[in-house]
Design a protein around this motif. Structure first.
Motif, PDB file in Angstrom:
ATOM      1  N   ASP A 121     -13.849 -16.768  45.216  1.00  0.00           N
ATOM      2  CA  ASP A 121     -13.399 -18.069  44.718  1.00  0.00           C
ATOM      3  C   ASP A 121     -11.896 -18.102  44.474  1.00  0.00           C
ATOM      4  N   GLU A 122     -11.335 -16.976  44.047  1.00  0.00           N
ATOM      5  CA  GLU A 122      -9.883 -16.951  43.841  1.00  0.00           C
ATOM      6  C   GLU A 122      -9.155 -17.171  45.160  1.00  0.00           C
ATOM      7  N   LEU A 123      -9.590 -16.473  46.195  1.00  0.00           N
ATOM      8  CA  LEU A 123      -8.952 -16.644  47.501  1.00  0.00           C
ATOM      9  C   LEU A 123      -9.157 -18.066  48.019  1.00  0.00           C
ATOM     10  N   GLU A 124     -10.358 -18.602  47.853  1.00  0.00           N
ATOM     11  CA  GLU A 124     -10.587 -19.962  48.338  1.00  0.00           C
ATOM     12  C   GLU A 124      -9.711 -20.966  47.591  1.00  0.00           C
ATOM     13  N   ALA A 125      -9.487 -20.753  46.302  1.00  0.00           N
ATOM     14  CA  ALA A 125      -8.608 -21.646  45.529  1.00  0.00           C
ATOM     15  C   ALA A 125      -7.179 -21.581  46.052  1.00  0.00           C
ATOM     16  N   ILE A 126      -6.730 -20.402  46.426  1.00  0.00           N
ATOM     17  CA  ILE A 126      -5.392 -20.251  47.007  1.00  0.00           C
ATOM     18  C   ILE A 126      -5.298 -21.062  48.296  1.00  0.00           C
ATOM     19  N   LEU A 127      -6.299 -20.910  49.148  1.00  0.00           N
ATOM     20  CA  LEU A 127      -6.303 -21.625  50.429  1.00  0.00           C
ATOM     21  C   LEU A 127      -6.364 -23.140  50.215  1.00  0.00           C
ATOM     22  N   ARG A 128      -7.205 -23.580  49.286  1.00  0.00           N
ATOM     23  CA  ARG A 128      -7.314 -25.011  49.000  1.00  0.00           C
ATOM     24  C   ARG A 128      -5.986 -25.580  48.511  1.00  0.00           C
ATOM     25  N   ASP A 129      -5.319 -24.844  47.600  1.00  0.00           N
ATOM     26  CA  ASP A 129      -4.020 -25.289  47.096  1.00  0.00           C
ATOM     27  C   ASP A 129      -3.004 -25.390  48.228  1.00  0.00           C
ATOM     28  N   GLY A 130      -3.032 -24.396  49.122  1.00  0.00           N
ATOM     29  CA  GLY A 130      -2.106 -24.411  50.247  1.00  0.00           C
ATOM     30  C   GLY A 130      -2.353 -25.566  51.196  1.00  0.00           C
ATOM     31  N   VAL A 131      -3.636 -25.887  51.410  1.00  0.00           N
ATOM     32  CA  VAL A 131      -3.988 -27.031  52.263  1.00  0.00           C
ATOM     33  C   VAL A 131      -3.518 -28.329  51.607  1.00  0.00           C
ATOM     34  N   GLN A 132      -3.778 -28.482  50.317  1.00  0.00           N
ATOM     35  CA  GLN A 132      -3.393 -29.705  49.601  1.00  0.00           C
ATOM     36  C   GLN A 132      -1.880 -29.913  49.602  1.00  0.00           C
ATOM     37  N   GLN A 133      -1.129 -28.815  49.604  1.00  0.00           N
ATOM     38  CA  GLN A 133       0.330 -28.920  49.607  1.00  0.00           C
ATOM     39  C   GLN A 133       0.904 -28.963  51.023  1.00  0.00           C
ATOM     40  N   GLY A 134       0.045 -28.966  52.027  1.00  0.00           N
ATOM     41  CA  GLY A 134       0.502 -29.036  53.410  1.00  0.00           C
ATOM     42  C   GLY A 134       1.083 -27.730  53.931  1.00  0.00           C
ATOM     43  N   LEU A 135       0.804 -26.626  53.242  1.00  0.00           N
ATOM     44  CA  LEU A 135       1.345 -25.326  53.641  1.00  0.00           C
ATOM     45  C   LEU A 135       0.419 -24.576  54.595  1.00  0.00           C
ATOM     46  N   PHE A 136      -0.886 -24.820  54.480  1.00  0.00           N
ATOM     47  CA  PHE A 136      -1.879 -24.143  55.311  1.00  0.00           C
ATOM     48  C   PHE A 136      -2.631 -25.168  56.142  1.00  0.00           C
ATOM     49  N   GLY A 137      -2.961 -24.783  57.357  1.00  0.00           N
ATOM     50  CA  GLY A 137      -3.766 -25.624  58.230  1.00  0.00           C
ATOM     51  C   GLY A 137      -5.127 -24.990  58.430  1.00  0.00           C
ATOM     52  N   VAL A 138      -6.002 -25.162  57.448  1.00  0.00           N
ATOM     53  CA  VAL A 138      -7.321 -24.534  57.448  1.00  0.00           C
ATOM     54  C   VAL A 138      -8.384 -25.625  57.488  1.00  0.00           C
ATOM     55  N   ALA A 139      -9.273 -25.565  58.481  1.00  0.00           N
ATOM     56  CA  ALA A 139     -10.308 -26.589  58.614  1.00  0.00           C
ATOM     57  C   ALA A 139     -11.401 -26.441  57.560  1.00  0.00           C
ATOM     58  N   ASP A 140     -11.759 -25.197  57.223  1.00  0.00           N
ATOM     59  CA  ASP A 140     -12.834 -24.951  56.258  1.00  0.00           C
ATOM     60  C   ASP A 140     -12.415 -23.774  55.388  1.00  0.00           C
ATOM     61  N   THR A 141     -12.121 -24.047  54.126  1.00  0.00           N
ATOM     62  CA  THR A 141     -11.591 -22.987  53.256  1.00  0.00           C
ATOM     63  C   THR A 141     -12.617 -21.898  52.973  1.00  0.00           C
ATOM     64  N   LYS A 142     -13.899 -22.238  52.908  1.00  0.00           N
ATOM     65  CA  LYS A 142     -14.928 -21.217  52.626  1.00  0.00           C
ATOM     66  C   LYS A 142     -15.040 -20.242  53.783  1.00  0.00           C
ATOM     67  N   ILE A 143     -15.139 -20.752  55.003  1.00  0.00           N
ATOM     68  CA  ILE A 143     -15.241 -19.871  56.175  1.00  0.00           C
ATOM     69  C   ILE A 143     -13.981 -19.027  56.309  1.00  0.00           C
ATOM     70  N   THR A 144     -12.835 -19.640  56.099  1.00  0.00           N
ATOM     71  CA  THR A 144     -11.577 -18.886  56.184  1.00  0.00           C
ATOM     72  C   THR A 144     -11.521 -17.809  55.121  1.00  0.00           C
ATOM     73  N   THR A 145     -11.997 -18.102  53.927  1.00  0.00           N
ATOM     74  CA  THR A 145     -12.051 -17.097  52.856  1.00  0.00           C
ATOM     75  C   THR A 145     -12.860 -15.892  53.290  1.00  0.00           C
ATOM     76  N   LEU A 146     -14.054 -16.135  53.794  1.00  0.00           N
ATOM     77  CA  LEU A 146     -14.923 -15.030  54.215  1.00  0.00           C
ATOM     78  C   LEU A 146     -14.313 -14.254  55.375  1.00  0.00           C
ATOM     79  N   ALA A 147     -13.672 -14.958  56.305  1.00  0.00           N
ATOM     80  CA  ALA A 147     -13.039 -14.291  57.449  1.00  0.00           C
ATOM     81  C   ALA A 147     -11.868 -13.423  57.001  1.00  0.00           C
TER      82      ALA A 147
END
Length: 195
Positions: A132-158
């Motif tokens: 969940d910590e990693l997914e929160a990082i990815l979600r924050d990055g997506v919301q700020q336009g820093l990351f281009g991740v289609a699915d934060t959960k799958i990306t977290t696991l990967a």
């Protein structure tokens, strides 16, 4: 039951855990008997029950100890605001922490199937807290336009699978240092999530 002459609970207990961890990592949980653990520790098989209720409890305690140590170590790291810096910090932390605990990592990933349903639920909950910590990082990055991740959960696991995979091939005597491996992996992960 009397303790074996010369044994000490503060020494023997940790030796039981260390020996079980090593044997489970080398041979697999199903192939290791309590008698084998006792022989390696140098106590009678019955004496093991002074330190654990049974083999399932021993496996659970090893996995729980690993996850508790992981979460405590991660909680001690100062939290940064910038998602990119947080992701880099998570990447480096994960590799460094896990490379120092190869047997624990192997057992924690490969022996999940041998946990009772109740024990599995506890370990899965602890793992989810870390994920969940990693997914929160990815979600924050997506919301700020820093990351281009289609699915934060799958990306977290990967990302976690990719980072943990280092433990299968890295050798301290090899051509790369841990900081060099961390930098290479950070570069790959940064490119993977970049917008």
């Amino acid at each position: 039951m009397a303790r074996t002459a010369g044994s000490h609970s503060d020494i023997t207990g940790p030796r039981v855990a260390q020996t079980a961890l090593r044997l489970f990592a080398r041979h697999g949980y199903a192939a290791v008997s309590m008698r084998q653990i006792a022989a390696e520790v140098g106590v009678q098989a019955g004496a093991l029950y002074n330190y654990t209720a049974d083999k399932q409890s021993l496996l659970f305690d090893l996995m729980r100890g690993h996850m508790d140590e992981l979460l405590d170590a991660r909680a001690a790291v100062p939290m940064l605001q910038d998602p990119v810096a947080r992701l880099e910090g998570f990447t480096r932390f994960h590799i460094h922490f896990h490379l120092e605990r190869l047997d624990a990592v192997f057992v924690s990933y490969m022996e999940l199937r041998n946990l009772s349903p109740e024990n599995f639920a506890v370990i899965e909950g602890l793992r989810r807290r870390y994920e969940d910590e990693l997914e929160a990082i990815l979600r924050d990055g997506v919301q700020q336009g820093l990351f281009g991740v289609a699915d934060t959960k799958i990306t977290t696991l990967a990302v976690i699978a990719m980072l943990t995979g280092v433990t299968t091939w890295y050798r301290a005597q090899g051509r790369l240092t841990v900081p060099e491996v961390e930098s290479i992996y950070w570069d790959m992960i940064r490119k993977t999530v970049s917008a």
